[in-house]
Design an enzyme around this catalytic site. Structure first.
Site, PDB file in Angstrom:
ATOM      1  N   LYS A  10       0.858  -1.196   0.000  1.00  0.00           N
ATOM      2  CA  LYS A  10       0.000   0.000   0.000  1.00  0.00           C
ATOM      3  C   LYS A  10       0.889   1.240   0.000  1.00  0.00           C
ATOM      4  CE  LYS A  10      -0.510   2.023   3.473  1.00  0.00           C
ATOM      5  NZ  LYS A  10      -0.338   3.352   4.015  1.00  0.00           N
ATOM      6  N   VAL A  97       8.994  -4.639   7.432  1.00  0.00           N
ATOM      7  CA  VAL A  97       8.018  -4.296   8.463  1.00  0.00           C
ATOM      8  C   VAL A  97       8.231  -2.858   8.930  1.00  0.00           C
ATOM      9  CG1 VAL A  97       7.875  -6.698   9.199  1.00  0.00           C
ATOM     10  CG2 VAL A  97       9.477  -5.160  10.343  1.00  0.00           C
ATOM     11  N   SER A 105      -1.090  -4.462   7.771  1.00  0.00           N
ATOM     12  CA  SER A 105      -2.496  -4.230   7.435  1.00  0.00           C
ATOM     13  C   SER A 105      -2.906  -5.041   6.216  1.00  0.00           C
ATOM     14  CB  SER A 105      -2.731  -2.739   7.166  1.00  0.00           C
ATOM     15  OG  SER A 105      -2.480  -1.966   8.325  1.00  0.00           O
ATOM     16  N   ASP A 138      -5.453   1.227   8.346  1.00  0.00           N
ATOM     17  CA  ASP A 138      -5.181   0.926   6.938  1.00  0.00           C
ATOM     18  C   ASP A 138      -5.835  -0.370   6.453  1.00  0.00           C
ATOM     19  OD1 ASP A 138      -3.675   3.163   6.301  1.00  0.00           O
ATOM     20  OD2 ASP A 138      -1.777   2.236   6.865  1.00  0.00           O
TER      21      ASP A 138
END
Length: 284
Positions: A10, A97, A105, A138
């Site tokens: 994302k 991460v 998410s 998210d």
């Protein structure tokens, strides 16, 4: 029966911090897209829930921790659907991460979608939305996994007309950044919301994006100065039209109109910065 679900990266093409609620959550204005690179989640029928993590980023994941979003998503779906179905979940962790690209998410969203298919359950849409939001701001947009405008704390999602075809090169110097620490380091006031909409060519899309910013980029660079080096390395790649940091960092991106240029940039950066995480993908 087994199901495989992709958890795409994302990316916030811009991110305005517009206010702060009494509960501490921030009001945002962001254009979120997804790049065709990310984690893979595999689920198979089993008597109980279990999770294994494999892949190049597996060592960064606490499988048994109470904050593991994959297991929280699975347990939440069990409760929502009033079922005791189990599953063997395997997460192929490829995204870094705490990187500003929704890795956790996206994994949670992929878990919800994969287990709904595996268990053949059809939860109430509102209940599923509430579960997704409870897992993280998210997660609702990661459930959709395509370009949308996001407002509120992440729960106000507005579809967009198709954006121009373009490719993205993502780069992270393998620095984990805590989102709360970046927000805490932010100074100054808030930015007015300025949602993008309408139809764009690649050139007008880039022009519109340049009129926006990521309000978390300055505080993130203050915490992790290496981010400035990543932005510089992306900006000098042939065909790169825009560079910016995603979310609360430290992942940065470059936008390219031509797939060939993006792939060439990916290879060049991998050669010059072998310790960075670098990946290329088309925007969806």
């Amino acid at each position: 029966m087994s199901i495989t679900q992709q958890a795409y990266a994302k990316v916030n093409l811009y991110l305005h911090v517009c206010g702060r609620r009494e509960n501490g959550y921030h009001e945002l204005d962001s254009l979120i897209v997804f790049a065709q690179t990310g984690d893979l989640l595999h689920v198979e029928a089993a008597d109980r829930l279990s999770l294994d993590v494999v892949g190049p980023m597996a060592s960064y994941i606490d499988v048994s921790g109470p904050d593991n979003l994959v297991m929280k998503a699975a347990l939440g779906l069990q409760k929502l659907c009033k079922t005791d179905f189990g599953a063997q979940i395997t997460l192929d962790k490829r995204l870094p991460v705490a990187a500003g690209i929704g890795g956790g998410s996206g994994d949670a969203a992929a878990t919800l979608k994969a287990l709904c298919q595996l268990w053949q359950v059809f939860p109430d849409p509102l209940g599923l939305e509430e579960l997704a939001l409870s897992l993280g701001a998210d997660v609702p947009i990661c459930m959709k996994a395509h370009a949308n405008h996001v407002g509120g704390i992440g729960e106000v999602i507005t579809p967009l007309p198709p954006i121009p075809d373009c490719w993205m090169v993502l780069a992270n110097p393998m620095i984990a950044l805590s989102t709360p620490s970046v927000f805490k380091a932010r100074t100054g006031g808030f930015t007015d919301a300025a949602p993008m909409g309408g139809e764009y060519t690649f050139a007008t899309f880039i022009k519109a994006l340049k009129e926006h910013t990521n309000d978390l980029m300055a505080p993130a660079v203050q915490i992790a100065p290496e981010i400035a080096n990543v932005l510089q390395a992306l900006s000098v790649q042939s065909g790169c039209a825009l560079t910016r940091m995603s979310g609360s960092g430290a992942t940065c991106f470059g936008l390219f109109e031509c797939e060939k240029d993006a792939q060439a940039a990916e290879k060049a950066l991998q050669k010059d910065y072998p310790k960075w995480w670098i990946s290329c993908g088309k925007i969806i």
